[in-house]
Write an enzyme that holds these catalytic residues in place. Structure first.
Site, PDB file in Angstrom:
ATOM      1  N   ASP A  95       0.849  -1.180   0.000  1.00 49.84           N
ATOM      2  CA  ASP A  95       0.000   0.000   0.000  1.00 49.84           C
ATOM      3  C   ASP A  95       0.890   1.238   0.000  1.00 49.84           C
ATOM      4  O   ASP A  95       1.725   1.404   0.894  1.00 49.84           O
ATOM      5  CB  ASP A  95      -0.848  -0.032   1.292  1.00 49.84           C
ATOM      6  CG  ASP A  95      -2.195   0.606   1.117  1.00 49.84           C
ATOM      7  OD1 ASP A  95      -2.251   1.650   0.462  1.00 49.84           O
ATOM      8  OD2 ASP A  95      -3.187   0.063   1.654  1.00 49.84           O
ATOM      9  N   ASP A 196      -3.041   4.529  -2.498  1.00 49.16           N
ATOM     10  CA  ASP A 196      -4.067   5.151  -1.665  1.00 49.16           C
ATOM     11  C   ASP A 196      -4.575   6.451  -2.307  1.00 49.16           C
ATOM     12  O   ASP A 196      -3.769   7.238  -2.816  1.00 49.16           O
ATOM     13  CB  ASP A 196      -3.412   5.451  -0.310  1.00 49.16           C
ATOM     14  CG  ASP A 196      -4.387   5.842   0.770  1.00 49.16           C
ATOM     15  OD1 ASP A 196      -5.215   5.002   1.140  1.00 49.16           O
ATOM     16  OD2 ASP A 196      -4.323   6.986   1.250  1.00 49.16           O
ATOM     17  N   GLU A 251      -6.759   3.510  -5.652  1.00 50.65           N
ATOM     18  CA  GLU A 251      -7.989   3.772  -4.910  1.00 50.65           C
ATOM     19  C   GLU A 251      -8.503   5.132  -5.369  1.00 50.65           C
ATOM     20  O   GLU A 251      -7.819   6.145  -5.198  1.00 50.65           O
ATOM     21  CB  GLU A 251      -7.720   3.799  -3.405  1.00 50.65           C
ATOM     22  CG  GLU A 251      -9.023   3.926  -2.629  1.00 50.65           C
ATOM     23  CD  GLU A 251      -8.865   4.504  -1.226  1.00 50.65           C
ATOM     24  OE1 GLU A 251      -9.756   4.272  -0.405  1.00 50.65           O
ATOM     25  OE2 GLU A 251      -7.864   5.188  -0.963  1.00 50.65           O
ATOM     26  N   HIS A 325     -10.920  -2.416   4.567  1.00 60.82           N
ATOM     27  CA  HIS A 325     -10.709  -1.919   5.932  1.00 60.82           C
ATOM     28  C   HIS A 325     -11.424  -0.598   6.210  1.00 60.82           C
ATOM     29  O   HIS A 325     -11.337  -0.090   7.322  1.00 60.82           O
ATOM     30  CB  HIS A 325      -9.201  -1.761   6.160  1.00 60.82           C
ATOM     31  CG  HIS A 325      -8.625  -0.682   5.273  1.00 60.82           C
ATOM     32  ND1 HIS A 325      -8.506  -0.844   3.909  1.00 60.82           N
ATOM     33  CD2 HIS A 325      -8.171   0.559   5.539  1.00 60.82           C
ATOM     34  CE1 HIS A 325      -8.003   0.265   3.386  1.00 60.82           C
ATOM     35  NE2 HIS A 325      -7.786   1.129   4.353  1.00 60.82           N
ATOM     36  N   ASP A 326     -12.050  -0.002   5.198  1.00 61.76           N
ATOM     37  CA  ASP A 326     -12.769   1.254   5.403  1.00 61.76           C
ATOM     38  C   ASP A 326     -14.281   1.064   5.372  1.00 61.76           C
ATOM     39  O   ASP A 326     -15.025   2.022   5.536  1.00 61.76           O
ATOM     40  CB  ASP A 326     -12.422   2.259   4.289  1.00 61.76           C
ATOM     41  CG  ASP A 326     -10.979   2.710   4.327  1.00 61.76           C
ATOM     42  OD1 ASP A 326     -10.413   2.808   5.437  1.00 61.76           O
ATOM     43  OD2 ASP A 326     -10.413   2.958   3.242  1.00 61.76           O
TER      44      ASP A 326
HETATM   45  C1  GLC Z   1      -7.725   5.608   2.084  1.00 58.99           C
HETATM   46  C2  GLC Z   1      -7.493   4.506   3.083  1.00 58.99           C
HETATM   47  C3  GLC Z   1      -8.036   4.942   4.409  1.00 58.99           C
HETATM   48  C4  GLC Z   1      -7.300   6.184   4.831  1.00 58.99           C
HETATM   49  C5  GLC Z   1      -7.363   7.270   3.746  1.00 58.99           C
HETATM   50  C6  GLC Z   1      -6.378   8.359   3.997  1.00 58.99           C
HETATM   51  O1  GLC Z   1      -9.068   5.851   1.877  1.00 58.99           O
HETATM   52  O2  GLC Z   1      -8.077   3.325   2.624  1.00 58.99           O
HETATM   53  O3  GLC Z   1      -7.951   3.938   5.369  1.00 58.99           O
HETATM   54  O4  GLC Z   1      -7.848   6.685   6.003  1.00 58.99           O
HETATM   55  O5  GLC Z   1      -7.064   6.761   2.485  1.00 58.99           O
HETATM   56  O6  GLC Z   1      -5.075   7.869   3.808  1.00 58.99           O
END
Ligand code: GLC
Ligand code: CA
Length: 556
Positions: A95, A196, A251, A325-326
């Protein structure tokens, strides 16, 4: 391995397996469980961040991209993990959190100490003439997106937590540093990256107010801007782009199908695939995450269909998922894990895995882990949850309403420790874990699941099917019965007229399914299903589906 054959498993290291009795999962813990993952049949592991970090956002606030946080182990453990995974035919995906660094990162510290070189690594701005913040933007975790830069008159931009300062990608030095980080991990044998929130790295060059804080118009000022594609191409060419087998996933927050195609169409030399999230906002009231209405099934189908069809037409590629995880656990969200644990879990998994794209399994979904429904706010740790707890209180919501919403939406829903067995702390740790284990671990745990459960075995089968079935890998996607209120239906088809019909029933009460015309003249064999339905004869017009039943038929 071809992208269409891969199945990727996400590990959230803190919650996977503790090995040294500190209540926090770690890299040696992961190594111990590799055989379990091999048995599941996955071929790549995406590891959420394990780099040094003050852990304000559980490691998504990185203070050093080139080391391992002692909490998770050391570089030897990492090298060992790569090697041990490799011998089991499993690759690693790391990641990369490149939109922002922790304010404890050396670059930010040097900037704070006054070094102009590093001040240009971030977005630093003065207040407006009227004394208001540089822009009216809202942080995605609640509150303003600007915080004071030390004791100075300047403010730094943070789209996420105030300890996560946005990096200024316009500065070529920043981009160069990030390329070096990618190369460092590639040399260590990593075969994939998850980037990310990658589509918000390109803020508009002049930062201006939006009509309304937190609005769509505001997001447009920093999301999917044309420059993002240039920077991803540059990153691709400077690093992983040379390796055909390398797997990358971006993402993408609030993105669109046309942007998704640009990010992932192979001619663009950007990424292998993207995560988009529109389908996971179908239980938001008027676009507000912190609410808990029932999910809108027709909307869920409409969005999945739009992305499947659109990305297929534009030769893009989707990451397929309902959990990470979110997100709250999908079985709690879209099904009934209490009364129909197997049916719910297998139905959701099959619906997602047989779409066109690369499926992701998030730790614990393969045994049917569900939301823990913690009763007190102290049991939640997530920074976003706590911010919104206060925001909802200020809005005057009752305590019950706030807790019901948090139980439904908190990111901690998916962050509870993996339930390995019936022993204390569910076999996750010998000491009290950093976050409570869900109460249902005596019913839901890996050990029992492997002995007598059906969910894990079902995942194994659908993963195995993807490895061997060309329709699942490459078939063209076509959505059917988009307005039907009970069934999600789609076909994967190929030029040689083979078809795979996937029908998933999303509700409890038995329900009659009418075969679409085009299928009533043929007989079909059942590829896989989670209920009683079996092969169908030529001319069969109706089928009765049980609770959360799913079936896939092969027409040849
Ligand atoms: C992404 C991650 C999340 C994090 C955010 C800021 O959405 O998946 O867990 O809080 O980025 O880095
Ligand atoms: Ca540990």
């Amino acid at each position: 391995m071809d992208l269409s054959q891969r199945v990727i498993y996400q590990i959230y290291p803190r919650s996977f397996q503790d090995s040294n009795k500190d209540g926090i999962g770690d890299l040696p813990g992961i190594i111990k469980r590799l055989d379990y993952l091999k048995e599941l049949g996955i071929d790549m592991i995406w590891l959420s961040p394990f780099y040094p970090s003050p852990q304000n956002d559980n490691g998504y606030d990185v203070s050093n991209y080139l080391e391992i946080d002692p909490m998770f182990g050391n570089m030897n453990d990492f090298d060992c993990l790569v090697a041990e995974a490799q011998t089991r035919g499993i690759d690693l995906m790391l990641d990369m959190v490149f939109n922002h660094t922790s304010i404890e990162h050396e670059w930010f510290r040097k900037a704070l100490a006054g070094d102009p070189k590093y001040q240009d690594f971030y977005y630093l701005r003065s207040l407006k003439e009227d004394g208001s913040l540089p822009t009216n933007w809202e942080s995605k975790f609640g509150g303003p997106a600007w915080a004071q830069f030390g004791e100075t008159d300047l403010y730094y931009l943070h789209l996420y937590d105030k300890t996560q300062a946005d990096l200024n990608w316009y500065n070529p030095r920043v981009r160069k540093e990030l390329h070096e980080i990618v190369k460092f991990w590639m040399k260590k044998g990593v075969k994939g990256f998850r980037f990310d929130v990658l589509n918000v790295i390109g803020k508009s060059e002049v930062l201006i107010d939006s009509p309304e804080p937190g609005s769509k118009e505001e997001k447009a000022l920093y999301t999917d801007t044309p420059i993002v594609h240039e920077w991803i191409k540059e990153l691709n060419q400077a690093t992983f782009g040379q390796d055909q087998d390398f797997v990358t996933v971006g993402e993408m927050s609030s993105t669109s199908v046309p942007s998704g195609i640009l990010y992932t169409n192979p001619c663009q030399n950007q990424l292998s695939m993207i995560f988009s999230f529109h389908h996971l906002k179908v239980d938001y009231e008027n676009g507000e995450k912190w609410s808990n209405p029932p999910f809108d099934f027709i909307e869920l189908k409409r969005i999945l269909n739009e992305w499947q069809q659109g990305m297929s037409d534009g030769n893009g590629w989707n990451a397929l998922f309902l959990n990470n995880h979110d997100q709250p656990r999908a079985n709690s969200r879209f099904g009934d894990p209490e009364n129909y644990p197997f049916e719910t879990a297998s139905m959701l998994a099959q619906t997602i895995h047989f779409l066109r794209g690369t499926p992701y399994v998030y730790q614990g979904e393969e045994i049917g882990m569900s939301n823990p429904n913690f009763e007190s706010i102290e049991q939640y740790h997530d920074v976003e949850t706590h911010n919104y707890y206060h925001i909802m209180k200020e809005k005057g919501y009752t305590k019950n309403k706030i807790m019901a919403i948090i139980q439904a939406k908190s990111r901690d829903n998916s962050r509870t420790p993996i339930q390995w067995d019936r022993s204390q702390n569910a076999g996750f740790s010998k000491v009290e874990p950093w976050i409570n284990v869900a109460d249902n671990y005596l019913q839901v745990n890996v050990e029992d699941e492997l002995k007598k459960g059906k969910i894990f075995r079902y995942y194994q089968k659908i993963i195995e099917l993807r490895k061997n079935n060309e329709l699942i890998q490459k078939g063209h996607y076509r959505g059917l019965m988009l307005d039907d209120p009970n069934f999600m239906v789609y076909v994967r088809e190929s030029k040689n007229s083979k078809k795979l019909l996937v029908v998933s029933h999303f509700y409890e009460a038995d329900c009659e399914f009418r075969m679409p015309e085009e299928f009533t003249h043929c007989k079909a064999t059942k590829l896989i299903g989670n209920g009683k339905l079996s092969n169908i004869y030529e001319g069969q017009e109706t089928l009765i589906f049980g609770p959360y039943e799913t079936v896939a038929y092969l027409f040849e």
